[in-house]
Design a protein around this motif. Structure first.
Motif, PDB file in Angstrom:
ATOM      1  N   GLY A 181      68.111  88.355  72.961  1.00  9.88           N
ATOM      2  CA  GLY A 181      68.838  89.584  72.674  1.00  9.88           C
ATOM      3  C   GLY A 181      68.009  90.589  71.905  1.00  9.88           C
ATOM      4  O   GLY A 181      66.771  90.545  71.911  1.00  9.88           O
ATOM      5  N   GLY A 182      68.699  91.515  71.229  1.00  4.14           N
ATOM      6  CA  GLY A 182      68.023  92.563  70.479  1.00  4.14           C
ATOM      7  C   GLY A 182      68.246  92.439  68.988  1.00  4.14           C
ATOM      8  O   GLY A 182      68.889  91.502  68.509  1.00  4.14           O
ATOM      9  N   ARG A 183      67.714  93.421  68.245  1.00  2.72           N
ATOM     10  CA  ARG A 183      67.815  93.424  66.785  1.00  2.72           C
ATOM     11  C   ARG A 183      69.273  93.585  66.366  1.00  2.72           C
ATOM     12  O   ARG A 183      70.002  94.395  66.900  1.00  2.72           O
ATOM     13  CB  ARG A 183      66.972  94.570  66.227  1.00  2.72           C
ATOM     14  N   LYS A 184      69.686  92.806  65.384  1.00  2.00           N
ATOM     15  CA  LYS A 184      71.046  92.899  64.857  1.00  2.00           C
ATOM     16  C   LYS A 184      71.290  94.306  64.317  1.00  2.00           C
ATOM     17  O   LYS A 184      70.481  94.848  63.569  1.00  2.00           O
ATOM     18  CB  LYS A 184      71.246  91.875  63.736  1.00  2.00           C
ATOM     19  N   GLY A 185      72.389  94.909  64.738  1.00  2.00           N
ATOM     20  CA  GLY A 185      72.721  96.259  64.291  1.00  2.00           C
ATOM     21  C   GLY A 185      72.155  97.353  65.175  1.00  2.00           C
ATOM     22  O   GLY A 185      72.472  98.528  64.984  1.00  2.00           O
ATOM     23  N   GLY A 186      71.313  96.983  66.141  1.00  2.00           N
ATOM     24  CA  GLY A 186      70.754  97.965  67.075  1.00  2.00           C
ATOM     25  C   GLY A 186      71.667  98.133  68.276  1.00  2.00           C
ATOM     26  O   GLY A 186      72.429  97.230  68.637  1.00  2.00           O
ATOM     27  N   MET A 187      71.581  99.272  68.943  1.00  2.00           N
ATOM     28  CA  MET A 187      72.460  99.552  70.073  1.00  2.00           C
ATOM     29  C   MET A 187      72.341  98.537  71.208  1.00  2.00           C
ATOM     30  O   MET A 187      73.371  98.121  71.755  1.00  2.00           O
ATOM     31  CB  MET A 187      72.207 100.966  70.598  1.00  2.00           C
ATOM     32  N   PRO A 188      71.141  98.102  71.607  1.00  2.00           N
ATOM     33  CA  PRO A 188      71.078  97.137  72.704  1.00  2.00           C
ATOM     34  C   PRO A 188      71.888  95.868  72.427  1.00  2.00           C
ATOM     35  O   PRO A 188      72.651  95.412  73.291  1.00  2.00           O
ATOM     36  CB  PRO A 188      69.573  96.831  72.806  1.00  2.00           C
ATOM     37  N   GLU A 189      71.742  95.338  71.224  1.00  2.00           N
ATOM     38  CA  GLU A 189      72.456  94.111  70.877  1.00  2.00           C
ATOM     39  C   GLU A 189      73.952  94.354  70.731  1.00  2.00           C
ATOM     40  O   GLU A 189      74.773  93.557  71.201  1.00  2.00           O
ATOM     41  CB  GLU A 189      71.898  93.526  69.583  1.00  2.00           C
ATOM     42  N   MET A 190      74.322  95.465  70.112  1.00  2.00           N
ATOM     43  CA  MET A 190      75.750  95.730  69.907  1.00  2.00           C
ATOM     44  C   MET A 190      76.472  95.994  71.221  1.00  2.00           C
ATOM     45  O   MET A 190      77.615  95.551  71.405  1.00  2.00           O
ATOM     46  CB  MET A 190      75.929  96.913  68.948  1.00  2.00           C
ATOM     47  N   VAL A 191      75.847  96.705  72.130  1.00  2.00           N
ATOM     48  CA  VAL A 191      76.472  96.949  73.434  1.00  2.00           C
ATOM     49  C   VAL A 191      76.606  95.636  74.203  1.00  2.00           C
ATOM     50  O   VAL A 191      77.633  95.380  74.855  1.00  2.00           O
ATOM     51  CB  VAL A 191      75.653  97.982  74.245  1.00  2.00           C
ATOM     52  N   PHE A 192      75.586  94.797  74.112  1.00  4.10           N
ATOM     53  CA  PHE A 192      75.631  93.481  74.766  1.00  4.10           C
ATOM     54  C   PHE A 192      76.819  92.667  74.242  1.00  4.10           C
ATOM     55  O   PHE A 192      77.612  92.120  75.019  1.00  4.10           O
ATOM     56  CB  PHE A 192      74.308  92.751  74.524  1.00  4.10           C
ATOM     57  N   GLU A 193      76.960  92.600  72.924  1.00  2.00           N
ATOM     58  CA  GLU A 193      78.053  91.834  72.337  1.00  2.00           C
ATOM     59  C   GLU A 193      79.408  92.476  72.651  1.00  2.00           C
ATOM     60  O   GLU A 193      80.414  91.766  72.831  1.00  2.00           O
ATOM     61  CB  GLU A 193      77.854  91.718  70.823  1.00  2.00           C
ATOM     62  N   TYR A 194      79.443  93.797  72.740  1.00  2.00           N
ATOM     63  CA  TYR A 194      80.674  94.505  73.087  1.00  2.00           C
ATOM     64  C   TYR A 194      81.130  94.100  74.491  1.00  2.00           C
ATOM     65  O   TYR A 194      82.321  93.841  74.721  1.00  2.00           O
ATOM     66  CB  TYR A 194      80.416  96.007  73.015  1.00  2.00           C
TER      67      TYR A 194
END
Length: 358
Positions: A166-179
């Protein structure tokens, strides 16, 4: 008598020769004088023309990453739209929203281009001269889910029990993925393992070396893995997350207040790039931005542009609407990164984008 006549003739001939010589010298001097005058006039005209041309204003732009995902901006650069607006643009890559934000806050960069979540974080931390978003570029997430095998019938349920880079915690790539996972009834904490320990830009190489069973990749990482037979794109986070204000241009409030003409010119240049993208084919767009990506061939660039083009990645204008900002805060809250909502009117201005869109 003959001697006297001869002497007279000689004197006449000498006088004629002297007159001829003077005449030639005068003509020569006149010619040189005309040449000098012409050169002087040309020099004066050039100086006048240069004086009439306005001096370009230097502006440093720090971008979160250098990706084909941001094609309209590179079109504006390659087509000379910033110069048309009186801007001498210096483009610097920050390699991460946190680093780009640091460059803007410190004054190292005049304008930042990154996920707008960074502006929310700094505002929530109590910054007085906070960063304001003035132009939104992308309206879809720009990353893709890559698997080790082709999965034509992929569903997000297929990730359960697997390891994903995944991506950095708190970054858009990771947050969109988790969303997206949560929207599909998947718990990011318990239903799968998300590896967030790999630096941005290094996940494709790590996946190719055998780490993880899936990876979330920006371009050109996703296409590179496919072309090398190391992976296959099975889902688009941009399509499955819906319209998200993924990246925007921002500057410190003080810079915008002190330099409204620069911000307007900058936004005008971007809008010209957006207009070009809206009215041209992926092949034409790829040909324009090719110099920005010397490590990639035109066919690869065209493939990537087409992928982004087909999922409606780029807005037709740069106006950052409140509904988009509210959705962004929904995603931040869902990721546990936002304790209290921040005001749209403080962190977004639409005046420059609205004028540019006219």
């Amino acid at each position: 008598m003959r001697k006297h006549i001869f002497a007279c003739l000689t004197a006449v001939i000498l006088c004629l020769c002297l007159l001829a010589g003077c005449s030639q010298k005068t003509e020569s001097e006149s010619s040189v004088s005309e040449e000098d005058a012409a050169e002087n006039n040309a020099a004066e005209n050039n100086a006048a023309e240069q004086a009439e041309e306005p001096e370009l204003i230097p502006v440093t732009l720090n971008e979160v990453a250098h990706s084909i995902f941001y094609a309209p901006m590179y079109v504006a650069i390659e087509e000379g739209y910033f110069e048309e607006e009186g801007i001498d643009l210096e483009l610097v890559c920050g390699f991460g929203a946190d680093k780009t934000m640091t460059a803007v806050i410190s004054g190292e960069a005049d304008i930042g281009f990154m996920g707008s979540e960074a502006s929310i974080y700094t505002y929530a931390e109590g910054a007085t001269d906070y960063v304001v978003n003035f132009a939104q570029l992308t309206q879809r997430a720009g990353n893709f889910l890559v698997a080790r095998e082709e999965m034509p019938d992929f569903t997000w349920e297929d990730l359960k029990g697997h390891v994903v880079l995944g991506g950095r915690k708190g970054g858009m790539p990771e947050m969109v993925f988790e969303y997206i996972l949560k929207e599909n009834g998947i718990d990011p904490e318990t239903d799968l393992e998300i590896n967030q320990n790999i630096d941005f830009g290094s996940t494709a190489a790590a996946f190719a070396e055998g780490q993880g069973e899936f990876t979330v990749e920006f371009e050109p990482g996703a296409t590179t893995l496919e072309s090398e037979g190391e992976g296959y794109v099975v889902a688009s986070l941009g399509e499955d997350s819906g319209y998200v204000p993924y990246t925007a241009f921002s500057a410190k409030k003080s810079y915008i207040d002190e330099n409204p003409d620069i911000i307007q010119g900058f936004t005008n240049a971007l809008q010209k790039g957006m207009d070009y993208v809206q009215s041209h084919t992926p092949g034409e767009i790829a040909a324009i931005i090719e110099p920005q990506f010397p490590e990639a061939d035109l066919e690869t660039i065209t493939t990537i542009v087409t992928r982004y083009y087909d999922q409606d990645t780029w807005k037709s204008n740069l106006i950052f609407e409140q509904s988009s900002f509210d959705l962004l805060q929904d995603i931040l809250e869902s990721a546990g990164e936002l304790e209290e909502r921040v005001p749209y009117d403080d962190l977004v201005t639409t005046q420059f984008a609205a004028i540019a869109a006219q």
